[in-house]
Design a protein around this motif. Structure first.
Motif: not given
Length: 328
Positions: A301-312
């Motif tokens: 389940k992907l985080p928001s693309f605006k959340n750089p730490n979660g995305m990384a």
């Protein structure tokens, strides 16, 4: 890629398209296609009014298409199309969010790492934003094919691909009718969701409904499999309820027989106004004699693309998954 180049080119397309729209009495979306054609051609067309030709000749001195990178052109065109679609209410006139298109490009580059060339097909191409975004991120020669039934969208798609110097062979047809095309390595697309109105055509599919209308998105998945080589991949944007609808039992059985489910990545709810319109990226591999299912499908389940730490964090987990998947 420079953001100011994107903005300058968008402003130019927007102003020019507005003038063409008023002069030729066509919609703003149709006038974007005319604008891009004129820019690609380097001069106005003879069937335009004299006033418009004079205006366009003058405007063309203000823009140099060869000074723009592919992605700058794609993003500027996308902004103009988004503006044009604000007025359009048709569901199929919606554009794949840029963050999702970029993410699909990343997934494709991981799936086909080390390949020398690639044949790809988008059966629901729209204005070609998604397929050109993916092509721009692949670092091998690509032969691309795309299909779109809507006349305005295919005109936008052709001029969009031309300006980006992306070679795509387009089919202007119902994408669920047969194609004169050999199977490809990779079928991808943002699938139209809803019922397919042509019962006669639907009857040729295994995934046709037992009674009533068939789901277009199910038929598109089957059509995708028909045009994928053995061992090739498919990547589709699908509704989150794909495997929970009243026709999903048949879809499950069909996929078990013909494909391996490689991954299902649920997009962040923040991308959708209403969570019942939420979508996921489904990755399938067509079964072949040497293929086998991944030990563990990529379920995220992907985080928001605006959340750089979660995305990384998610990307490092996914990269580890791909390393293992590719080394089997």
């Amino acid at each position: 890629m420079k953001q100011e180049h994107v903005e300058q080119l968008f402003q130019w397309i927007d102003n020019t398209a507005t003038t063409i729209s008023e002069d030729m009495n066509i919609t703003y979306l149709e006038s974007i296609a005319e604008t891009m054609d004129v820019l690609f051609n380097g001069q106005p067309f003879d069937d335009m009014s004299e006033n418009l030709q004079t205006y366009l000749t003058n405007e063309l001195t203000k823009v140099k298409k060869d000074n723009h990178e592919k992605e700058e052109i794609r993003k500027a065109v996308q902004l103009a199309i988004l503006k044009g679609m604000k007025g359009a209410t048709q569901q199929q006139h919606l554009i794949t969010p840029d963050s999702v298109a970029m993410f699909m490009g990343y997934l494709a580059s991981r799936l086909f790492e080390g390949e020398e060339e690639l044949k790809i097909f988008d059966p629901a191409a729209g204005s070609a934003n998604l397929i050109t975004s993916v092509m721009n991120q692949l670092d091998m020669p690509v032969n691309a094919y795309a299909s779109e039934v809507d006349p305005t969208l295919i005109q936008l798609a052709v001029t969009n691909a031309n300006l980006q110097k992306n070679k795509i062979e387009f089919f202007h047809q119902d994408s669920l009718a047969p194609f004169l095309m050999e199977p490809v390595d990779f079928v991808m697309g943002d699938l139209p969701v809803g019922y397919y109105p042509d019962d006669v055509q639907a009857a040729k599919y295994e995934l046709k409904a037992e009674e009533g209308l068939s789901y277009a998105h199910h038929l598109f998945i089957e059509q995708g499999l028909n045009y994928t080589k053995e061992g090739g991949y498919m990547m589709f944007i699908v509704p989150n309820f794909l495997f929970e609808s009243n026709q999903s039992k048949a879809l499950n059985a069909y996929l078990r027989e013909h494909a391996h489910i490689v991954g299902m990545l649920q997009l962040s709810d923040s991308l959708f106004k209403d969570e019942k319109h939420g979508k996921s990226i489904l990755i399938l591999q067509k079964k072949g004699k040497d293929t086998k299912a991944p030990k563990q499908a990529l379920l995220v389940k992907l985080p928001s693309f605006k959340n750089p730490n979660g995305m990384a964090d998610i990307l490092s987990q996914m990269n580890a998954w791909f390393d293992e998947y590719k080394s089997r």
